[in-house]
Design a protein around this motif. Structure first.
Motif, short mmCIF file in Angstrom:
data_model
loop_
_atom_site.label_atom_id
_atom_site.label_comp_id
_atom_site.label_asym_id
_atom_site.label_seq_id
_atom_site.Cartn_x
_atom_site.Cartn_y
_atom_site.Cartn_z
N ALA A 48 0.90 -1.29 0.02
CA ALA A 48 -0.04 -0.14 0.08
C ALA A 48 0.74 1.23 -0.02
O ALA A 48 1.90 1.08 0.75
N LEU A 49 0.43 2.22 -0.76
CA LEU A 49 1.25 3.40 -0.77
C LEU A 49 0.41 4.77 -0.61
O LEU A 49 -0.18 5.68 -1.55
N PRO A 50 -0.11 4.95 0.57
CA PRO A 50 -1.05 6.06 0.82
C PRO A 50 -0.14 7.33 1.06
O PRO A 50 0.93 7.30 1.28
N VAL A 51 -0.58 8.46 0.66
CA VAL A 51 -0.18 9.65 0.71
C VAL A 51 0.35 10.04 2.01
O VAL A 51 -0.36 9.89 3.01
N GLY A 52 1.59 10.29 2.31
CA GLY A 52 2.44 10.71 3.52
C GLY A 52 2.90 9.45 4.07
O GLY A 52 3.88 9.54 4.94
N HIS A 53 2.83 8.25 3.27
CA HIS A 53 3.60 7.13 3.75
C HIS A 53 5.19 7.10 3.67
O HIS A 53 5.25 7.61 2.42
N GLN A 54 6.02 6.74 4.38
CA GLN A 54 7.41 6.95 4.35
C GLN A 54 8.11 5.55 4.90
O GLN A 54 7.68 5.06 6.01
N TRP A 55 9.32 5.31 4.23
CA TRP A 55 10.03 4.05 4.50
C TRP A 55 11.49 4.48 4.15
O TRP A 55 11.74 5.58 3.34
#
Length: 584
Positions: free
Chosen positions: A127-134
């Motif tokens: 999943a790649l929701p806006v705001g996701h960071q890694w």
């Protein structure tokens, strides 16, 4: 032999997650299809370069089938399409996302760089929701250079529509990637943006630092087959059962029966000593400033002087990793300068550029990594420079006195300093921006002054205008002599030493020729002594050899008692008073 610029080998590790950004996004909308045979063709906005991405494979590594992402860069002007870069990334897909197992990049004269991830790492989650960071960390090692560790921070910053030459794509994921790469040379940072279209893949890529954008021109996607689908739970369980059964059988077969003699371990193999072979390496130098490391250890060690002569360089700068200070050598220096080691970054100025051939063997030393040093665009020749030196053979220094050479760029306000010792043949103040941003331009006015350890100006300040010849040489030479002061203001400085017993010196400077007297009073206001210095010329009187001297006696030659006293400097249009203490 293939020649390369020094920092070219860093590219794959700085842009690793950018490359993987093209390949490894697997969301419910399938932002990057991984089917073998898929290809994408992008072109830079200046039409100078092409990027071709393709999925090949599978290839078996350590018993596991991996698909391969090939990243090929080529020049649009080359009809043969000969790659200038070709990198390979080995991946698999599971319910968590895309996993990276292994990378292989061709670094020319620096060899083949490989990185293995055990266990494999998640490059892009499902999943790649806006705001996701890694974050992704890559470690590898290059011959002649040593360890390289790259840390990438990736964030989904937007979902937006994007128009390219291949069409308009809706609901594209925009990824912002910030890179920090630690090498023996520096810690370097880059920033990129990547756009991925649902069910298509990479459509746009922006190199923020280099101001270059690549856009999709054409693509070809292969229909997914059943084998390309993610494994089901049933399949996973069956595979697990098979593995368990095979493991049990192997364990049973390998377990020795009771009474069976166990073979003694084989004698250890004695390795033959490595034979060190002499190699050669061609290094391309651009006209102007270059950041290099010495690729091979020569039979006769280099000095800054011999390296400058070999490269036809006017300047060599070394960053001391421990102190974060610069050491410099210019062609005006009479000595050999500092020693040259492997795995360390040097800034050299080669006005004409050209090719340099190094011969020798691999370096044995592995120095610590230096501080932050991102790369940036090359600057226009002979107009500005990202490293510049003010150098001087300071004359008239007094033994036992410390000095500081201070140079200020009046346009930018940036100051460069250098501690000067009295046995130094030449001293230099250095501006250097390892981001390669301009620090000095032709036409800049530099103000240079020499200070003593008490903070008093003992030479200067002098103003010099930087010429295009100075930019070409990357240094400016200035003759400085202690006592040659051109002060803007008349001042009275603090006496030294203070407190004192029985004598002291009273420093001052004059902005114009004038009659000078210094009067000394006690705390009751009674005049104790007058020092009539007569007509004094413009200049600085800050050293024991030039400052006013008081022997601690009154007008009749008697030692004064301990306590507080006041001294006043008097000229035709200036008066100032300071306090001093006699402590017996």
């Amino acid at each position: 032999m293939k020649s390369t610029k020094l920092l070219n080998w860093l590219k794959p590790f700085f842009v690793l997650s950018i490359i993987c950004g093209f390949a490894f996004t697997a969301t419910a909308q399938n932002y990057y299809p991984l089917e073998v045979g898929n290809t994408w063709n992008l072109e830079s906005n200046d039409e100078a370069e092409k990027l071709t991405y393709s999925i090949t494979g599978p290839e078996v590594i350590n018993g596991q089938e991996l698909n391969i992402l090939n990243i090929v860069k080529s020049l649009t002007s080359d009809p043969t399409g000969e790659p200038t870069d070709h990198d390979r990334y080995f991946v698999t897909l599971n319910e968590e996302g895309i996993l990276l197992h292994h990378t292989i990049t061709d670094e020319g004269a620096y060899g083949i760089a490989e990185a293995t991830f055990d266990p494999p790492v998640i490059f892009f989650p499902t999943a790649l929701p806006v705001g996701h960071q890694w974050e992704i960390v890559t470690e590898t090692e290059l011959q002649l250079v040593g360890p390289v560790t790259s840390t990438s921070t990736i964030e989904v910053v937007a979902i937006e529509d994007v128009e390219t030459a291949a069409g308009v794509f809706q609901d594209c994921a925009k990824l912002n990637i910030k890179r920090k790469a630690v090498t023996a040379l520096a810690i370097i940072r880059f920033e990129f943006n990547q756009w991925l279209a649902p069910d298509v893949g990479p459509i746009k890529f922006e190199d923020v630092d280099q101001d270059v954008t690549y856009e999709l021109q054409s693509y070809n996607l292969v229909e997914p087959s059943a084998e390309d689908m993610q494994p089901t739970e049933e399949t996973t369980e069956e595979v697990a059962e098979e593995v368990t059964e095979e493991t049990t059988e192997e364990t049973t077969q390998e377990t020795p029966e009771e009474g069976t003699e166990v073979e003694a371990p084989a004698e250890p193999t004695v390795e033959e000593p490595m034979v060190t072979e002499t190699a050669s390496f061609d290094l391309t130098l651009e006209p102007g400033l270059n950041m290099i490391s010495i690729p091979l250890m020569p039979e006769e060690p280099y000095t800054a002087k011999s390296l400058a002569a070999m490269l036809e360089a006017t300047l060599v700068i070394r960053l001391d990793v421990a102190t974060q200070e610069f050491s410099t050598y210019t062609t005006l220096d009479e000595d050999d300068g500092f020693g040259i080691d492997g795995g360390i970054g040097y800034i050299v100025n080669t006005p004409t550029g050209g090719m340099a051939k190094f011969t020798g063997t691999a370096w044995a030393n592995q120095p610590e990594a230096a501080d932050d040093a991102p790369a940036a665009p090359t600057l226009s020749k002979n107009k500005n420079t990202w490293a510049f030196v003010v150098t001087s053979n300071v004359q008239g220094m007094e033994a036992g006195t410390g000095y500081i050479l201070v140079a200020k760029n009046l346009r930018t306000g940036i100051i460069a300093t250098e501690s000067v010792i009295n046995n130094a043949k030449r001293s230099s103040a250095v501006w250097a921006d390892l981001n390669r941003n301009s620090v000095v331009e032709a036409g800049d006015k530099l103000e240079i002054a020499l200070y003593d350890e008490r903070g008093n100006i003992v030479s200067g300040p002098f103003q010099r205008t930087v010429s295009t010849d100075d930019i070409r040489n990357a240094f400016l030479d200035l003759q400085i002599r202690v006592g040659d002061v051109q002060p803007k203001d008349t001042i009275l400085a603090q006496n030294f030493p203070n407190p004192f017993n029985p004598e002291t010196w009273i420093p001052y400077q004059l902005s114009k020729p004038t009659e000078v007297t210094i009067s000394i009073h006690n705390v009751t206001g009674q005049l104790v002594r007058t020092l009539d210095l007569g007509l004094q010329s413009v200049g600085s009187y800050m050293t024991p050899a030039t400052a006013a001297y008081w022997d601690g006696k009154n007008a009749v030659g008697e030692r004064v008692s301990s306590g507080i006293y006041f001294y006043t400097l008097q000229t035709a249009d200036f008066a100032a008073t300071r306090r001093m203490v006699i402590l017996k």
